[in-house]
Design an enzyme around this catalytic site. Structure first.
Site, PDB file in Angstrom:
ATOM      1  N   SER A 143       0.867  -1.183   0.000  1.00 40.13           N
ATOM      2  CA  SER A 143       0.000   0.000   0.000  1.00 40.13           C
ATOM      3  C   SER A 143       0.902   1.231   0.000  1.00 40.13           C
ATOM      4  CB  SER A 143      -0.851  -0.025   1.285  1.00 40.13           C
ATOM      5  OG  SER A 143      -1.492   1.207   1.494  1.00 40.13           O
ATOM      6  N   TYR A 156      -1.853  -0.878  10.373  1.00 34.99           N
ATOM      7  CA  TYR A 156      -1.879  -1.195   8.939  1.00 34.99           C
ATOM      8  C   TYR A 156      -0.557  -0.769   8.289  1.00 34.99           C
ATOM      9  CZ  TYR A 156      -3.916  -1.232   4.174  1.00 34.99           C
ATOM     10  OH  TYR A 156      -4.194  -1.466   2.841  1.00 34.99           O
TER      11      TYR A 156
HETATM   12  N1  LIG Z   1      -8.778  -0.297  -1.192  1.00 34.60           N
HETATM   13  C1  LIG Z   1      -7.725   0.461  -0.967  1.00 34.60           C
HETATM   14  O1  LIG Z   1      -7.821   1.707  -0.925  1.00 34.60           O
HETATM   15  C2  LIG Z   1      -6.356  -0.165  -0.788  1.00 34.60           C
HETATM   16  C3  LIG Z   1      -5.241   0.681  -0.886  1.00 34.60           C
HETATM   17  C4  LIG Z   1      -3.969   0.137  -0.764  1.00 34.60           C
HETATM   18  C5  LIG Z   1      -3.805  -1.230  -0.560  1.00 34.60           C
HETATM   19  N2  LIG Z   1      -4.898  -2.028  -0.456  1.00 34.60           N
HETATM   20  C6  LIG Z   1      -4.643  -3.454  -0.268  1.00 34.60           C
HETATM   21  O2  LIG Z   1      -5.111  -4.147  -1.409  1.00 34.60           O
HETATM   22  C7  LIG Z   1      -5.525  -5.477  -1.054  1.00 34.60           C
HETATM   23  C8  LIG Z   1      -6.943  -5.729  -1.560  1.00 34.60           C
HETATM   24  O3  LIG Z   1      -7.789  -4.779  -0.917  1.00 34.60           O
HETATM   25  P1  LIG Z   1      -9.280  -4.466  -1.403  1.00 34.60           P
HETATM   26  O4  LIG Z   1      -9.408  -2.996  -1.397  1.00 34.60           O
HETATM   27  O5  LIG Z   1      -9.630  -5.241  -2.605  1.00 34.60           O
HETATM   28  O6  LIG Z   1     -10.063  -5.031  -0.132  1.00 34.60           O
HETATM   29  P2  LIG Z   1     -11.494  -5.736   0.017  1.00 34.60           P
HETATM   30  O7  LIG Z   1     -11.837  -5.582   1.439  1.00 34.60           O
HETATM   31  O8  LIG Z   1     -12.418  -5.240  -1.028  1.00 34.60           O
HETATM   32  O9  LIG Z   1     -11.130  -7.266  -0.307  1.00 34.60           O
HETATM   33  C9  LIG Z   1     -10.254  -7.984   0.519  1.00 34.60           C
HETATM   34  C10 LIG Z   1     -10.450  -9.466   0.258  1.00 34.60           C
HETATM   35  O10 LIG Z   1      -9.553 -10.187   1.118  1.00 34.60           O
HETATM   36  C11 LIG Z   1     -10.267 -11.241   1.731  1.00 34.60           C
HETATM   37  N3  LIG Z   1      -9.677 -11.570   3.033  1.00 34.60           N
HETATM   38  C12 LIG Z   1      -9.666 -10.799   4.153  1.00 34.60           C
HETATM   39  N4  LIG Z   1      -9.094 -11.459   5.175  1.00 34.60           N
HETATM   40  C13 LIG Z   1      -8.720 -12.667   4.677  1.00 34.60           C
HETATM   41  C14 LIG Z   1      -8.102 -13.809   5.249  1.00 34.60           C
HETATM   42  N5  LIG Z   1      -7.739 -13.820   6.540  1.00 34.60           N
HETATM   43  N6  LIG Z   1      -7.874 -14.894   4.465  1.00 34.60           N
HETATM   44  C15 LIG Z   1      -8.237 -14.882   3.152  1.00 34.60           C
HETATM   45  N7  LIG Z   1      -8.847 -13.836   2.558  1.00 34.60           N
HETATM   46  C16 LIG Z   1      -9.083 -12.745   3.321  1.00 34.60           C
HETATM   47  C17 LIG Z   1     -11.689 -10.700   1.903  1.00 34.60           C
HETATM   48  O11 LIG Z   1     -12.636 -11.753   2.095  1.00 34.60           O
HETATM   49  C18 LIG Z   1     -11.871  -9.932   0.607  1.00 34.60           C
HETATM   50  O12 LIG Z   1     -12.382 -10.749  -0.436  1.00 34.60           O
HETATM   51  C19 LIG Z   1      -5.368  -5.558   0.467  1.00 34.60           C
HETATM   52  O13 LIG Z   1      -4.126  -6.159   0.773  1.00 34.60           O
HETATM   53  C20 LIG Z   1      -5.370  -4.096   0.884  1.00 34.60           C
HETATM   54  O14 LIG Z   1      -4.718  -3.920   2.112  1.00 34.60           O
HETATM   55  C21 LIG Z   1      -6.165  -1.526  -0.564  1.00 34.60           C
END
Ligand SMILES: NC(=O)c1ccc[n+]([C@@H]2O[C@H](COP(=O)([O-])OP(=O)(O)OC[C@H]3O[C@@H](n4cnc5c(N)ncnc54)[C@H](O)[C@@H]3O)[C@@H](O)[C@H]2O)c1
Length: 265
Positions: A143, A156
């Site tokens: 991130s 985080y």
């Molecule tokens: N959305 C943002 O703004 C953002 C920004 C930077 C980084 N990220 C990172 O990108 C990645 C994806 O995020 P997103 O925005 O799609 O999130 P999201 O919440 O939409 O999806 C996350 C997915 O991970 C799964 N998950 C959560 N805990 C889990 C576990 N213990 N075992 C297996 N699966 C699990 C959830 O069921 C979900 O399907 C993450 O690593 C997040 O930290 C997100």
């Protein structure tokens, strides 16, 4: 020739958000997809798999919580056997809460962040790397919080910084086997992780019942480009580049997709 023809990719957190977008984008370029997520997300995960199959490529699904290494390793082994091998891993699953300043964070929230965002990524690599046979590409989803501190999200930010250490170490350990390891660093991305009332309230403390538009105004002000967030597919395109041979001599890198968030002064 599509960019991932004949490749087998595994994506965690594939039931929605960016994980689903990665599966679809990689499948559009010919990859067979192993889509993993927690058991509670099984029906959404099946929708991801269906969207992949509609593109004419193989999709298999597996249920595992990435905190549980033994189950994860078993599910990965079964799925890899079904698709006939493994070439690319995208450790994407993650969680985000908005607990407040570091010294106020509840230990349970701290531990969940480290367990899923860091240890879960390590488990994913640990379960997958033994299946690589002829080089490969590991992509760890960090991130912008893995590059700069984010006030109110120390749990985080600490986990996502540690993912960079994991990525750089693995790049050293796996380079001789032609396995490349890189991390991606999205800024704000329009997924359920941030498009929810809790995050809106956290972003807009002075507004009662803030809307998505209120949150968008706050997030836009953090970026150099005049947008509040990027779309999941923008991150998927970076993942695709790192998965493909177009990045064949890139390893140990941090690829930022953030509309300028990390460069804004
Ligand atoms: N959305 C943002 O703004 C953002 C920004 C930077 C980084 N990220 C990172 O990108 C990645 C994806 O995020 P997103 O925005 O799609 O999130 P999201 O919440 O939409 O999806 C996350 C997915 O991970 C799964 N998950 C959560 N805990 C889990 C576990 N213990 N075992 C297996 N699966 C699990 C959830 O069921 C979900 O399907 C993450 O690593 C997040 O930290 C997100």
């Amino acid at each position: 020739m599509r960019r991932l023809e004949g490749q087998r990719v595994l994506v965690t957190g594939a039931a929605g958000g960016m994980g689903r977008a990665h599966c679809i984008r990689l499948a559009q370029e010919g990859a067979s997809v192993i889509a993993l997520d927690v058991a509670e997300a099984a029906s959404a995960l099946e929708e991801t798999a269906q969207a992949v199959r509609e593109l004419g490529v193989v999709a298999v699904t597996g249920s595992a919580d990435i905190r549980d290494f033994d189950t994860l390793a078993e599910v990965v082994a079964d799925c890899v056997k079904t698709v006939g091998g493994l070439d690319v891993v995208v450790a994407n699953a993650g969680v985000y809460d908005t607990p407040g300043p570091v010294w106020t964070i509840d230990p349970a929230i701290w531990n969940r962040s480290l367990d899923v965002n860091l240890t879960g990524a390590w488990h994913t690599v640990k379960a997958c790397v033994p299946h690589f046979r002829d080089g490969g590409s590991v992509i760890l989803v960090s991130s912008t919080a893995g590059i700069k501190g984010i006030a109110g999200a120390g749990h985080y930010s600490a986990a996502k910084h540690a993912v960079v250490g994991l990525s750089r170490t693995l790049a050293n350990e796996l380079g001789a086997q032609s396995i490349r390891v890189n991390s991606v660093h999205p800024g704000s991305v329009r997924t359920p992780m941030i498009i929810n009332e809790k995050v809106f309230a956290n972003l807009c403390p002075g507004i009662e019942n803030p809307t998505e538009a209120d949150a968008a105004a706050v997030l836009s002000a953090r970026n150099l480009l005049p947008v509040p967030w990027v779309d999941p597919v923008d991150v998927s395109n970076a993942v695709l580049f790192l998965a493909s041979s177009e990045s064949r001599y890139m390893t140990g890198c941090q690829l930022v997709i953030d509309a300028g968030l990390t460069q804004k002064v």
